[in-house]
Design an enzyme around this catalytic site. Structure first.
Site, short mmCIF file in Angstrom:
data_model
loop_
_atom_site.label_atom_id
_atom_site.label_comp_id
_atom_site.label_asym_id
_atom_site.label_seq_id
_atom_site.Cartn_x
_atom_site.Cartn_y
_atom_site.Cartn_z
N GLU A 325 0.78 -1.12 0.34
CA GLU A 325 0.30 0.17 0.41
C GLU A 325 0.64 1.16 0.05
O GLU A 325 0.88 2.54 -0.47
CB GLU A 325 -1.14 -0.23 1.04
CG GLU A 325 -1.95 -0.78 1.59
CD GLU A 325 -2.13 -1.50 0.02
OE1 GLU A 325 -3.13 -1.00 -0.65
OE2 GLU A 325 -2.64 -2.95 -0.31
N TYR A 408 -1.57 -8.36 -11.13
CA TYR A 408 0.02 -8.25 -9.40
C TYR A 408 0.52 -8.58 -10.00
O TYR A 408 1.55 -8.35 -10.55
CB TYR A 408 -0.81 -8.51 -8.40
CG TYR A 408 -2.08 -7.75 -8.41
CD1 TYR A 408 -2.02 -6.89 -6.71
CD2 TYR A 408 -3.26 -7.89 -8.24
CE1 TYR A 408 -2.99 -6.14 -6.18
CE2 TYR A 408 -4.05 -7.14 -7.83
CZ TYR A 408 -4.01 -6.64 -6.19
OH TYR A 408 -5.08 -6.23 -5.86
#
Length: 631
Positions: A325, A408
């Site tokens: 993040e 991803y």
């Protein structure tokens, strides 16, 4: 994709757009709108080349009894010459009136409902370049989850949090909800005392200010233009712990100290990321550990990462989520995909950077293991979708690709392949320059490849051929130049897995000495068909059903449920009732429903108990699995 007649008109107006629009009403930076077919966002009703939102000012009240947000949204607008209307996105909010700043009513109308996108809201703005929308949300706004006190750690106060990605914020904020239409924003939010409000922007009134009987107001602002899905809010009984000069964590008072201990590497992570990719440009990097129903591992909301408590393992083993993040502060927040089919530009680049941060802080071995797990996830995604499936291209079909294994993990493998072809120093310098060149701007796959060719390849046709850039991004499957993980990363674990598969004794496995990644690799690579006695022996020896690490428990439960192992059902029920992270919840319900007469009654019984506790992101996916269609 062929543009519509309206878009063609908009593009024709775009040439004079930048030169003729009046100066913005605010001093905040205005990000450009990308034009061209590669930047056409079909997830929004907006026509930003005709009229676009540049700034959002919210003045809202939180009503926990009615589960409603109400107040005003004031929008600053840029419009092309001759444009007299603006199209916004909506999904369930109700508009009471729309006026110009002087209070003169402006005509508006909602269009037809679209199951995926909601409804367009068209406002006749005339010459107005600022409008005020008086509105309130419905109780079922899909971005918002309102929690009762008993659904929180403390048990005494209600809680609210939002989740905007990808196009959910249009359920509570009337704006143009497209990642390519970046906007600055500010907010004044009132809530009942003693609740605190936090948002993904600079906190102007940390302790709040009086706002009438029993209420306090909190003010925030974001002066950098961001994608609208990154406007986020949480409100509840919150406490804060400082972790470093510019880092800290919010959580409920009952858990904040444990959360702070777990996440104490935050400041060092920011330092490591800056050394790699340039300055952190958002001021503070704070986090909030949300209640267990938060549907994702984390959400990269600027200045305030939202985190699931499932990463609080007690041993700091799962802080890679925090690194991921944080990495979004460069890839995703600083440079954002303009359209959702290019989501790999956010998540794939971020996954690569995450691994580099983990290597910088924890060493090559840990990074190599996590890279190998990522490779496994990519291979599983390719196998599930089929190597030739269009969704396995990084630039995904409009309705989405083959899942996180592609967006991803294939995305990260692509960047790793470039790095190992050109060398790490050259690629690091390129990425740092990329973030500088495109800071606070949208990006598309085509433009990313053009930037690579202009600033890294620089006319080297042989290097261009070797990299196979277009094949990686626009073709399905896996190019043959893919950088493979270190084959020795899990050598000892894989040897133990082979021994168990061949019938060797469970007691010979050094499970207690392994880290979480090694345990997950072992459990994932065991034969998918195992008898109950063998499963029971492992469960007893390794205490699998009692694991406090969410990743290892999830890997075990997938194996156990696939083999109809009854003793694991209570652990599965506790896990499914104790958290709402879609990564865990959705596959486990799918595993149960796939086991016919054995698993389906279990799934339906558990879901009847847990559905209310899940965010709409999670329940919407499980509805389709358990009931065959969303409710």
């Amino acid at each position: 994709m062929r543009p519509t007649a309206a878009l063609a008109l908009a593009l024709a107006l775009a040439a004079s757009y930048a030169m003729t629009i009046p100066a913005a009403a605010r001093a905040d930076e205005v990000a450009p709108i990308l034009t061209g077919a590669d930047a056409l966002d079909n997830s929004t009703f907006a026509r930003p080349q005709v009229a676009r939102v540049t700034h959002v000012a919210l003045d809202l009240a939180l009503d926990f009894d009615a589960k409603r947000v109400s107040g005003t949204a004031t929008l600053d607008i840029q419009a092309a010459p001759g444009a007299h209307e603006i199209v916004l996105d909506s999904n369930g909010y109700e508009v009471e009136s729309i006026t110009d700043p002087q209070g003169h009513a402006l005509a508006f109308a909602f269009g037809e409902d679209d199951a995926r996108r909601g409804r367009p809201l068209t406002v006749q703005i005339g010459d107005a370049r600022r409008i005020v929308i008086h509105y309130h949300t419905g109780a079922d706004a899909v971005s918002l989850q309102w929690l009762r006190p008993d659904q929180t750690a403390g048990g005494h106060y209600p809680y609210l949090f939002s989740q905007g990605e990808a196009i959910l914020n249009r359920s509570w904020i009337p704006t143009q909800d497209s990642p390519g239409i970046r906007q600055t924003w500010e907010a004044r939010i009132t809530a009942p005392e003693p609740l605190k409000v936090v948002m993904s922007g600079e906190r102007l009134t940390p302790e709040g200010e009086p706002a009438g009987a029993g209420r306090r107001a909190y003010r925030f602002r974001m002066t950098h233009p961001v994608a609208p899905y990154l406007i986020a809010i949480a409100a509840g009984n919150l406490a804060f712990r400082e972790l470093g000069p510019r880092t800290g964590v919010w959580s409920e008072p009952e858990t904040v100290d444990a959360d702070a201990r777990e996440l104490d590497a935050a400041e060092r992570m920011v330092d490591a990321a800056e050394r790699l990719y340039g300055p952190y440009r958002w001021g503070r990097y704070d986090m909030i550990v949300l209640p267990p129903s938060f549907p994702f591992g984390g959400m990269e909301n600027p200045t305030l990462t939202f985190l699931t408590p499932t990463i609080i393992a007690g041993d700091k083993s799962l802080v890679g989520v925090m690194a991921h993040e944080l990495a979004h502060s460069w890839s995703g927040n600083l440079v954002t995909n303009a359209v959702w089919p290019d989501g790999w530009l956010n998540e794939g680049v971020t996954s690569y950077i995450e691994n580099r941060i983990m290597e910088a802080l924890y060493g090559h071995k840990r990074a190599a293991e996590e890279e190998a797990l990522s490779w496994d996830e990519m291979q599983a995604g390719l196998a599930e979708a089929g190597m030739d499936a269009p969704g396995t291209a990084l630039h995904a079909p409009e309705e989405g690709g083959a899942g996180s294994g592609i967006t991803y993990d294939k995305g990260a493998t692509f960047l790793r392949t470039i790095e190992r072809t050109v060398g790490r120093p050259a690629f690091d310098a390129y990425l740092r320059g990329y973030f500088d060149r495109h800071a606070f701007r949208p990006m598309t796959s085509q433009r990313f490849l053009s930037d690579l060719r202009a600033n890294l390849i620089r006319g080297d046709t042989e290097l261009d051929r070797r990299l196979q850039l277009d094949r990686w991004v626009f073709a399905p499957g896996l190019p043959d130049n893919a950088a493979h993980p270190d084959p020795q990363a899990f050598a000892a674990v894989d040897a133990a897995t082979r021994a168990i598969a061949a019938g060797g004794p469970v007691s010979a496995v050094p499970y207690a000495d392994w880290n979480w990644a090694e345990r997950v690799r072992f459990l994932q690579n065991l034969p998918r068909q195992m008898d109950a006695a063998r499963l029971a022996a492992m469960d007893e020896a390794f205490h699998l059903s009692d694991s406090t690490n969410s990743e290892t428990l999830f890997a075990w439960l997938k194996l156990a449920l696939a083999n109809r192992y009854d003793p694991a059902v209570p652990a599965a029920e506790r896990f499914l009732a104790g958290q709402g992270r879609a990564k865990f919840v959705v596959p486990l319900f799918r595993a149960l429903m796939g086991q016919g007469e054995w698993g389906q009654p279990i799934a339906r019984r558990i879901y009847a108990r847990t559905r209310e506790s899940y965010h709409s992101v999670t329940s919407g996916a499980v509805d389709r699995i358990v009931n065959g269609a969303a409710r």
